[in-house]
Design a protein around this motif. Structure first.
Motif, PDB file in Angstrom:
ATOM      1  N   GLN A  71       0.832  -1.216   0.000  1.00 49.48           N
ATOM      2  CA  GLN A  71       0.000   0.000   0.000  1.00 49.48           C
ATOM      3  C   GLN A  71       0.862   1.258   0.000  1.00 49.48           C
ATOM      4  OE1 GLN A  71      -3.825   0.059   0.390  1.00 49.48           O
ATOM      5  NE2 GLN A  71      -3.225  -1.805  -0.683  1.00 49.48           N
ATOM      6  N   LYS A  72       1.933   1.208  -0.774  1.00 45.91           N
ATOM      7  CA  LYS A  72       2.854   2.352  -0.806  1.00 45.91           C
ATOM      8  C   LYS A  72       3.407   2.538  -2.208  1.00 45.91           C
ATOM      9  CE  LYS A  72       4.710   1.964   3.901  1.00 45.91           C
ATOM     10  NZ  LYS A  72       4.054   0.787   4.479  1.00 45.91           N
ATOM     11  N   SER A  73       3.941   3.730  -2.467  1.00 42.37           N
ATOM     12  CA  SER A  73       4.593   4.002  -3.747  1.00 42.37           C
ATOM     13  C   SER A  73       5.924   3.233  -3.813  1.00 42.37           C
ATOM     14  CB  SER A  73       4.799   5.506  -3.891  1.00 42.37           C
ATOM     15  OG  SER A  73       5.493   5.984  -2.764  1.00 42.37           O
ATOM     16  N   PRO A  74       6.514   3.100  -5.026  1.00 43.05           N
ATOM     17  CA  PRO A  74       7.586   2.129  -5.238  1.00 43.05           C
ATOM     18  C   PRO A  74       8.731   2.125  -4.222  1.00 43.05           C
ATOM     19  CG  PRO A  74       6.927   3.047  -7.324  1.00 43.05           C
ATOM     20  CD  PRO A  74       6.138   3.766  -6.279  1.00 43.05           C
ATOM     21  N   ILE A  75       9.335   3.277  -3.939  1.00 38.60           N
ATOM     22  CA  ILE A  75      10.523   3.249  -3.082  1.00 38.60           C
ATOM     23  C   ILE A  75      10.175   2.651  -1.725  1.00 38.60           C
ATOM     24  CG2 ILE A  75      12.272   4.670  -1.946  1.00 38.60           C
ATOM     25  CD1 ILE A  75      12.053   6.654  -4.229  1.00 38.60           C
ATOM     26  N   ARG A  76       9.067   3.122  -1.158  1.00 38.63           N
ATOM     27  CA  ARG A  76       8.667   2.632   0.157  1.00 38.63           C
ATOM     28  C   ARG A  76       8.163   1.203   0.107  1.00 38.63           C
ATOM     29  NH1 ARG A  76       6.547   7.027   3.981  1.00 38.63           N
ATOM     30  NH2 ARG A  76       8.318   8.408   3.796  1.00 38.63           N
ATOM     31  N   ALA A  77       7.525   0.841  -0.985  1.00 43.93           N
ATOM     32  CA  ALA A  77       7.003  -0.523  -1.092  1.00 43.93           C
ATOM     33  C   ALA A  77       8.150  -1.523  -1.113  1.00 43.93           C
ATOM     34  CB  ALA A  77       6.153  -0.654  -2.345  1.00 43.93           C
ATOM     35  N   LEU A  78       9.201  -1.202  -1.855  1.00 46.42           N
ATOM     36  CA  LEU A  78      10.334  -2.133  -1.911  1.00 46.42           C
ATOM     37  C   LEU A  78      10.997  -2.226  -0.540  1.00 46.42           C
ATOM     38  CD1 LEU A  78      11.768  -1.136  -5.398  1.00 46.42           C
ATOM     39  CD2 LEU A  78      10.730  -3.318  -4.790  1.00 46.42           C
ATOM     40  N   TRP A  86      16.809  -1.884  -0.582  1.00 49.24           N
ATOM     41  CA  TRP A  86      16.103  -1.932  -1.867  1.00 49.24           C
ATOM     42  C   TRP A  86      15.568  -0.572  -2.304  1.00 49.24           C
ATOM     43  CZ3 TRP A  86      16.035  -5.897  -5.316  1.00 49.24           C
ATOM     44  CH2 TRP A  86      16.619  -7.090  -4.868  1.00 49.24           C
ATOM     45  N   ARG A  87      15.758   0.430  -1.463  1.00 51.86           N
ATOM     46  CA  ARG A  87      15.260   1.756  -1.856  1.00 51.86           C
ATOM     47  C   ARG A  87      15.845   2.271  -3.175  1.00 51.86           C
ATOM     48  NH1 ARG A  87      12.802   4.758   2.496  1.00 51.86           N
ATOM     49  NH2 ARG A  87      13.220   6.609   1.249  1.00 51.86           N
ATOM     50  N   MET A 230       2.732  -0.497 -12.646  1.00 49.00           N
ATOM     51  CA  MET A 230       1.698  -1.427 -12.212  1.00 49.00           C
ATOM     52  C   MET A 230       1.706  -1.567 -10.683  1.00 49.00           C
ATOM     53  SD  MET A 230      -0.079  -2.286 -14.726  1.00 49.00           S
ATOM     54  CE  MET A 230      -0.119  -2.415 -16.522  1.00 49.00           C
ATOM     55  N   LEU A 231       2.923  -1.522 -10.139  1.00 47.98           N
ATOM     56  CA  LEU A 231       3.061  -1.571  -8.680  1.00 47.98           C
ATOM     57  C   LEU A 231       2.296  -0.399  -8.041  1.00 47.98           C
ATOM     58  CD1 LEU A 231       6.554  -1.956  -6.948  1.00 47.98           C
ATOM     59  CD2 LEU A 231       4.779  -0.496  -6.016  1.00 47.98           C
ATOM     60  N   THR A 232       2.486   0.775  -8.589  1.00 48.48           N
ATOM     61  CA  THR A 232       1.844   1.956  -8.017  1.00 48.48           C
ATOM     62  C   THR A 232       0.317   1.849  -8.118  1.00 48.48           C
ATOM     63  OG1 THR A 232       3.751   3.258  -8.679  1.00 48.48           O
ATOM     64  CG2 THR A 232       1.761   4.483  -8.100  1.00 48.48           C
ATOM     65  N   TYR A 233      -0.190   1.427  -9.277  1.00 45.46           N
ATOM     66  CA  TYR A 233      -1.642   1.266  -9.396  1.00 45.46           C
ATOM     67  C   TYR A 233      -2.153   0.242  -8.385  1.00 45.46           C
ATOM     68  CZ  TYR A 233      -2.526   4.203 -13.510  1.00 45.46           C
ATOM     69  OH  TYR A 233      -2.689   5.267 -14.370  1.00 45.46           O
ATOM     70  N   ALA A 234      -1.404  -0.845  -8.219  1.00 43.89           N
ATOM     71  CA  ALA A 234      -1.857  -1.894  -7.294  1.00 43.89           C
ATOM     72  C   ALA A 234      -1.830  -1.420  -5.845  1.00 43.89           C
ATOM     73  CB  ALA A 234      -1.005  -3.151  -7.450  1.00 43.89           C
ATOM     74  N   SER A 235      -1.068  -0.360  -5.576  1.00 47.67           N
ATOM     75  CA  SER A 235      -1.042   0.134  -4.200  1.00 47.67           C
ATOM     76  C   SER A 235      -2.366   0.811  -3.844  1.00 47.67           C
ATOM     77  CB  SER A 235       0.130   1.102  -4.005  1.00 47.67           C
ATOM     78  OG  SER A 235      -0.152   2.355  -4.587  1.00 47.67           O
ATOM     79  N   ILE A 385      13.993 -11.130  -9.107  1.00 44.18           N
ATOM     80  CA  ILE A 385      14.847 -11.574  -7.997  1.00 44.18           C
ATOM     81  C   ILE A 385      14.176 -11.203  -6.667  1.00 44.18           C
ATOM     82  CG2 ILE A 385      17.067 -11.232  -6.828  1.00 44.18           C
ATOM     83  CD1 ILE A 385      17.507 -12.598  -9.446  1.00 44.18           C
ATOM     84  N   PHE A 386      13.646  -9.995  -6.632  1.00 43.11           N
ATOM     85  CA  PHE A 386      13.072  -9.491  -5.381  1.00 43.11           C
ATOM     86  C   PHE A 386      11.922 -10.372  -4.907  1.00 43.11           C
ATOM     87  CE2 PHE A 386      10.242  -6.674  -2.954  1.00 43.11           C
ATOM     88  CZ  PHE A 386      11.139  -6.116  -2.052  1.00 43.11           C
ATOM     89  N   VAL A 387      10.957 -10.583  -5.806  1.00 43.02           N
ATOM     90  CA  VAL A 387       9.797 -11.367  -5.374  1.00 43.02           C
ATOM     91  C   VAL A 387      10.125 -12.863  -5.357  1.00 43.02           C
ATOM     92  CG1 VAL A 387       7.399 -11.934  -5.894  1.00 43.02           C
ATOM     93  CG2 VAL A 387       8.191  -9.597  -6.108  1.00 43.02           C
ATOM     94  N   GLY A 388      10.994 -13.304  -6.260  1.00 42.30           N
ATOM     95  CA  GLY A 388      11.335 -14.724  -6.300  1.00 42.30           C
ATOM     96  C   GLY A 388      12.173 -15.166  -5.112  1.00 42.30           C
ATOM     97  N   TRP A 389      13.101 -14.327  -4.695  1.00 42.34           N
ATOM     98  CA  TRP A 389      14.084 -14.772  -3.707  1.00 42.34           C
ATOM     99  C   TRP A 389      14.097 -13.967  -2.418  1.00 42.34           C
ATOM    100  CZ3 TRP A 389      16.448 -19.296  -4.742  1.00 42.34           C
ATOM    101  CH2 TRP A 389      16.459 -19.726  -6.079  1.00 42.34           C
ATOM    102  N   VAL A 390      13.737 -12.707  -2.455  1.00 40.52           N
ATOM    103  CA  VAL A 390      13.935 -11.862  -1.267  1.00 40.52           C
ATOM    104  C   VAL A 390      12.665 -11.756  -0.413  1.00 40.52           C
ATOM    105  CG1 VAL A 390      14.527  -9.534  -0.465  1.00 40.52           C
ATOM    106  CG2 VAL A 390      15.724 -10.521  -2.444  1.00 40.52           C
ATOM    107  N   MET A 391      11.551 -11.497  -1.071  1.00 36.17           N
ATOM    108  CA  MET A 391      10.304 -11.277  -0.333  1.00 36.17           C
ATOM    109  C   MET A 391       9.921 -12.541   0.428  1.00 36.17           C
ATOM    110  SD  MET A 391       7.013  -9.725  -2.217  1.00 36.17           S
ATOM    111  CE  MET A 391       5.449  -9.737  -1.381  1.00 36.17           C
TER     112      MET A 391
END
Ligand code: PHE
Length: 460
Positions: A71-78, A86-87, A230-235, A385-391
Motif C-alpha cells: 500500500q505504498k509508492s515504489p521506493i517505500r514498497a520495496l 532496496w530503496r 503497475m506496482l503503483t496502481y496496485a497500491s 529476484i526481489f519477489v522470487g528470492w527476497v520477499m
C-alpha cells in the motif's frame, strides 16, 4: 506520517481498465508495428507472445503483489518488503518515469498534431516530407506541452476521479475505434498483401540477438513493466482483488489490442502500395507512412485518419497518466506534497526534460532504447529476484483475494528461474548494443559536418 487513508480504486473494472490503460498505448501501435515490420513479421510476434507469457506475466503479477501488499509508492514498497537496501531500486523506477514520459509526451504530441491536421485540413500527399517539421522544434515541444497539460490535470484529479474515471470512459472508446478501423481496413482492395506480410513467418530471424532484445523490450514496454507503474496502481487496491485473474485480463487486453492494431496498420499500408516505405524510419514509420495512406484515401482518409490518431491519443494519455503517477505517488508519500502540487511540479519538470527529444528524433530514439533495454529490462530482472528470492512469502500475499488458484507454484518457479535467466540473457547483449547506440549518436553529434557525396559513409 500516516495521514488520510489511502485512496482506492472503486471497483474491479475501474482498476482493470486503468491498468489496461497504462499498458495499451503508443507501444501497441507505434512501437509494435515498426518492430514487427523490422524484425520479420509473425515470427517476431510469436517470440513477443512467448516472452510476455513466460516472463512478462509473472513480473506483472509480482508488481501487483508488491504494490497491493505494501500500500505504498515504489521506493517505500520495496523497502517495506525488502528493507532499506532496496530503496535505490525504487529510485531507479522513479528515474525511469521521468525518462520515459519525457519522450513519450513528445510522440504523443505528434499524434495530437496529426489528429488536428485530419480535422482542420485533411492529409495531403506531401505530408510525409513534412514529418521532420512536425516532429521537431517548437511545434513538437508545444504539442507535447498541450498533451502534458491534460496528463497533469487528470493525475491531479486523484485516483478515483482522475485516473479511474478517465480510463473507464476512454478505454472502451479506444477498443471500439481500433476494432472498427481493423474492420474497415479489411475491406480495402489489396489488404491481403498486408496480412501476408504481417503473418509471414521468418523463423530464421528468431536466433538474432537484436530480434530477441526487441521482443523482450517490447514485452516489457507494452505491459508497462519494470518501473513500478503497475506496482503503483496496485497500491490503490484492497485485498478483495484476485490478482492472478486480473493480471491475465490486463495482459490479454494488451496483447489483443497490439495484435488488432497490426490488423489496422499493415493492410492500410499495403492496400495503398506504400509497403516499401515501412522499414524506412524506425521512429517515424507510423507517422510517415500511414498519413500518406490517409492522404491517398481522400475524404474517407480524413475520418479514418482522425479516428486512428484519436485512438493513439487516448492510448498515449492513459499510459502517460500511469507514468506520471509513479513520480507523483512518490512525491506524495515521500515528500509529503499534496497531489496537485506534485502533479503540476513534477509534470512541468518532465515536460521541460522533453525538450531535447522534441528537437531531435535521434535523441528521442536513443532515450527510448536506453529506457527499454536498460531500465525496464533491468528493472524486470531486479523485480523477479526481489519477489522470487527476497520477499518472505509472496505466495501468501498473492493468495489473498483468490480461491484456490492452481498456478502459484508455476508462478514462483517462473519468477525464480525463468524470468531472471531470460532477462540476464537479454541484458547480456542489450547492454553493449545500447552502449554502442549511445556512442554512435554522440559521435554523430560531435562529428564535423563535412560529409561530401564522394565520401563513402559507413553502413549499419
Ligand atoms: N505501456 C505503455 C505503452 O505501451 C508505455 C508505458 C511503459 C507506460 C512503462 C507505463 C510504463 O505505450
Amino acid at each position: 506520517m500516516a495521514s488520510a487513508p489511502r485512496e482506492h480504486f472503486s471497483s474491479r473494472a475501474g482498476f482493470v481498465l486503468a491498468a489496461v490503460g497504462s499498458a495499451v498505448g503508443l507501444g501497441n501501435m507505434w512501437r509494435f508495428s515498426y518492430l514487427t515490420a523490422e524484425n520479420g513479421g509473425a515470427a517476431f510476434v510469436m517470440l513477443y507472445l512467448a516472452i510476455t507469457l513466460a516472463v512478462g506475466l509473472p513480473v506483472l503479477l509480482a508488481e501487483l503483489v508488491i504494490g497491493r501488499g505494501a500500500q505504498k509508492s515504489p521506493i517505500r514498497a520495496l523497502a517495506h518488503f525488502g528493507g532499506p537496501a532496496w530503496r535505490p531500486l525504487g529510485l531507479v523506477f522513479v528515474a525511469a518515469g521521468f525518462l520515459i514520459l519525457s519522450y513519450y509526451g513528445v510522440i504523443a504530441g505528434w499524434t495530437v498534431r496529426y489528429a488536428g491536421i485530419a480535422l482542420w485540413s485533411g492529409f495531403d500527399s506531401g505530408i510525409a516530407d513534412r514529418f521532420g517539421e512536425i516532429a521537431t522544434g517548437w511545434d513538437a515541444f508545444g504539442f507535447q506541452a498541450v498533451f502534458m497539460l491534460f496528463t497533469i490535470w487528470i493525475v491531479a484529479g486523484g485516483v478515483k476521479r482522475g485516473i479511474e474515471r478517465s480510463a473507464v470512459i476512454l478505454m472502451p472508446a479506444l477498443f471500439v475505434i481500433v476494432c472498427g478501423l481493423a474492420l474497415y481496413a479489411s475491406t480495402l482492395d489489396g489488404a491481403s498483401a498486408g496480412y501476408s506480410y504481417y503473418f509471414e513467418t521468418d523463423f530464421s530471424r528468431l536466433s538474432e540477438p537484436a530480434v530477441i532484445k526487441d521482443a523482450a523490450g517490447q514485452a516489457f514496454f507494452s505491459l508497462s513493466l519494470g518501473m513500478g507503474a503497475m506496482l503503483t496502481y496496485a497500491s490503490y487496491l484492497d485485498r478483495t482483488h484476485n490478482l492472478p485473474d486480473e493480471s491475465l485480463v490486463i495482459a490479454g487486453a494488451d496483447v489483443g489490442i497490439a495484435f488488432i492494431a497490426g490488423l489496422v496498420v499493415f493492410p492500410m499500408i499495403f492496400a495503398l502500395g506504400l509497403s516499401e516505405k515501412v522499414g524506412a524510419s524506425t521512429v517515424g514509420a507510423l507517422f510517415i507512412t500511414l498519413p500518406q495512406a490517409f492522404a491517398e484515401m481522400g475524404t474517407v482518409g480524413r475520418l479514418v485518419g482522425f479516428l486512428f490518431f484519436a485512438a493513439l491519443i487516448v492510448g498515449a494519455l492513459t499510459s502517460a497518466i500511469s507514468l506520471l503517477e509513479v513520480v507523483v505517488a512518490t512525491a506524495v508519500d515521500g515528500l509529503g506534497w499534496s497531489r496537485g502540487r506534485a502533479a503540476w511540479i513534477m509534470g512541468g519538470v518532465i515536460a521541460a526534460l522533453g525538450a531535447p527529444s522534441a528537437w531531435s528524433t535521434d535523441f528521442l530514439g536513443l532515450v527510448d532504447s536506453i529506457a527499454n533495454n536498460l531500465f525496464l529490462l533491468g528493472g524486470g530482472f531486479a523485480l523477479s529476484i526481489f519477489v522470487g528470492w527476497v520477499m518472505k512469502d509472496p505466495v501468501a500475499e498473492v493468495r489473498s483475494g483468490t480461491e484456490g488458484v492452481r498456478w502459484f507454484f508455476a508462478w514462483r518457479a517462473l519468477l525464480r528461474f525463468v524470468a531472471p535467466a531470460a532477462l540476464a540473457f537479454v541484458l547480456w547483449f542489450s547492454i553493449p548494443a545500447t552502449w554502442d547506440a549511445l556512442v554512435s549518436t554522440v559521435e554523430a553529434w560531435t562529428a564535423p559536418v563535412e560529409a561530401s557525396p564522394e565520401t563513402p559513409q559507413l553502413e549499419g
